[in-house]
Write an enzyme that holds these catalytic residues in place. Sequence first.
Site, mmCIF file in Angstrom:
data_model
loop_
_atom_site.group_PDB
_atom_site.id
_atom_site.type_symbol
_atom_site.label_atom_id
_atom_site.label_comp_id
_atom_site.label_asym_id
_atom_site.label_seq_id
_atom_site.Cartn_x
_atom_site.Cartn_y
_atom_site.Cartn_z
ATOM 1 N N HIS A 119 -92.009 22.699 38.685
ATOM 2 C CA HIS A 119 -91.567 23.678 39.706
ATOM 3 C C HIS A 119 -92.263 25.034 39.701
ATOM 4 C CE1 HIS A 119 -88.564 25.717 37.301
ATOM 5 N NE2 HIS A 119 -88.756 26.526 38.073
ATOM 6 N N ASP B 180 -88.989 18.144 34.227
ATOM 7 C CA ASP B 180 -89.474 19.326 35.113
ATOM 8 C C ASP B 180 -90.593 19.928 34.138
ATOM 9 O OD1 ASP B 180 -90.085 21.530 36.847
ATOM 10 O OD2 ASP B 180 -88.033 22.293 36.802
ATOM 11 N N SER C 88 -88.047 30.137 33.625
ATOM 12 C CA SER C 88 -88.447 28.713 33.915
ATOM 13 C C SER C 88 -90.040 28.457 33.199
ATOM 14 C CB SER C 88 -88.676 28.601 35.514
ATOM 15 O OG SER C 88 -87.722 28.545 35.894
#
Length: 709
Positions: free
Chosen positions: A83, A219, A627
Amino acid sequence: MRLIKLLCFFVVFQVSAQQGGMWIPSLLEGMNEDEMQSLGSKLTAKDIYDVNNSSLKDAIGHFNGGCTSEVISDKGLVLTNHHCGFSQIQSHSSLENDYIKNGFWAMSLEEELPNEGLFIEFIVSIHDVTDTVLNGVNDTVTEKEKQSLITRNSNAAMASWPKENWQDVKTKSFYEGNQYFLFVTERFEDIRLVGAPPSSIGKFGSDTDNWVFPRHTGDFSMFRIYADKNNRPAKYSKDNVPYRPKHYLPVSLDGVEEGDFTMVFGFPGRTNEYLPAVAIEHITKEYNPTNIEIREAALKVIDANMKASDEVRIKYASKQARIANAWKKWIGENLGIEKSDAVAKRREFEATFKKALKENGLEEKYGHILPEFDKLYKEFGPVNIKRRNFVEVFLVTSELMQMTFRAYQVEQALLANPEGLERAKASLKGRFEGILKNFDANVDKGVYLNVMPLYGKPVDPSIYEKTAFTNLDSALKLLEGDAETVIKNLNNDPAYAYAKPIIDEFFNSMDPEFQQKNETISALQTEYMTALMKALPNERYFPDANSTLRVTYGQVRGYSPRDAVYYNPVTYLEGVVEKYVPGDYEFDVPQKLLDLYNTKDYGPYADKNGKVPVCFLGTNHTTGGNSGSPAIDAEGNLVGLNFDRVWEGTMSDMNYDPEICRNIMVDLRYVLFIVDKYAGAKHLIDEMTLVHPKKALGKKNKKKKKAKK
């Protein structure tokens, strides 16, 4: 002002190891180092941060200013989340080359794709400049004078700081302006896309699984840093070569099990851990619900159109993810605050604070703070909500409204300075091109019709048929002519004429009122932080996140979100297959992945039970910006890739609770499995240094036992 420097001498440290906290890596010696080692770490503070020698911090890069990345080979190979790299993956995608749907893998350096504007920034060194920045600041100066002094002192410190020509410096505030650090940085701007799994792996579970556990999402994405021939930062050039890092992370093939030490090293974005109870109550009961409603209304339209059209799916994939992410996070944040009874507990803490003020003779100086917060938030709440609702409509959800907002800014700039015409036109042209590249008028019209009534304004559906803004060629024609003509053209456009009074209201009354009230609250928050540390010096204080490099440590742990429910800390490939729904946009699975599962063709990436781990939980205190952060084991090896938190644990931005808060990480063995067995990109595996720290430790322990015998 100097109190923080002395904290380490007064804090009562317990080896039971308090969970939570985002610690400055240059200040780990002593208390933090001991605490990490009590959790199982074998690392020293200098292993993590060392100015004179390579250390773990040299492998950690700020990815495009919003995420974290880490170097995993001596050729500048970089790992981050899917992402985090999604906008780059999307920008290279088309109906003919659908990298979102099918994934992308460069099988050679020549096939790696450049990304204009993408950068990765490393921290060279960190320095405490509190004395310099706060020079002249005292109780006699006004808040405006204080901020002016701080800005001037900070700029002077940066201007005089020694650095190389290719390096930069910046200062950041910590502890609500009670401490300041200067960072020397290196920014690399030739970053190329190397690999990304299809979204059916990289975004498996999509919105349904976002912010929740059990999770089965791969991810991750891979990039490579390029540098000039001297290994220094450089703009994109075919002559650039792969970067040779000061340090890169070895990858563990042994994985994790419950109780293992984990350290997440990255650039957390923003937390507010020291808010008063009245602020937490305002956010969760008043502020969040209205914004949740606006985003939900937008997502209803976008999701339906993405399911109906591949073209729309590609155009809106990144936008939808961005809108949905905060929408669901806010819902979870509210749930966590309620479940943990955070407001009541914060009020209990405030009672302790008030008692401590009395006992320490500080009531006269600081006793006004909590009552003042109650008064200020009562006044601040309505304008804070209305202003954020405006941002949601005009800058987040409706792209036509966003274009009118940018056009308004240009009109105001031209009215103030007609000579700046060309620069203003170039700026607006860039805005139009960026928005209209992935724009669908029918989708945006549906969003506008859904969200504008929630802002309390009537809608006019006809503006989408009449405006020039929805087409790049006609939009650019509005910018032809001199300043007076451009202003006239903009004001004659129906969409602009509709939006202008609303934007006028924002700039002329709403935002000034917000800024004035927010400045007062911010000043009181700074005073509150000072008062806390003076009244309760034995409390544990870590600085709020502010997009600077931080260390957070914990252990692999499951958790119980509800009564009689317990989640084990590790998920497996079996769970992916269990969730598999053919043709579903969230839970479809590539046939090749199913084939690998059915034949159990796992290579060396299965655990000791013969299963492929996918994700795992930890007690690390993370937030947005973490992240892509590496999860590092006790020996300094890469074991996971941080990408999410559990739903109720999203409240950790205001209230970290070790019973509820968990971060979610992709197991690196799943990453390697996908790269090798699914993608066939074995050359990338060969670049990495793969290690077996647990096996090596086991052999060492056996030798010790034999020696004792």
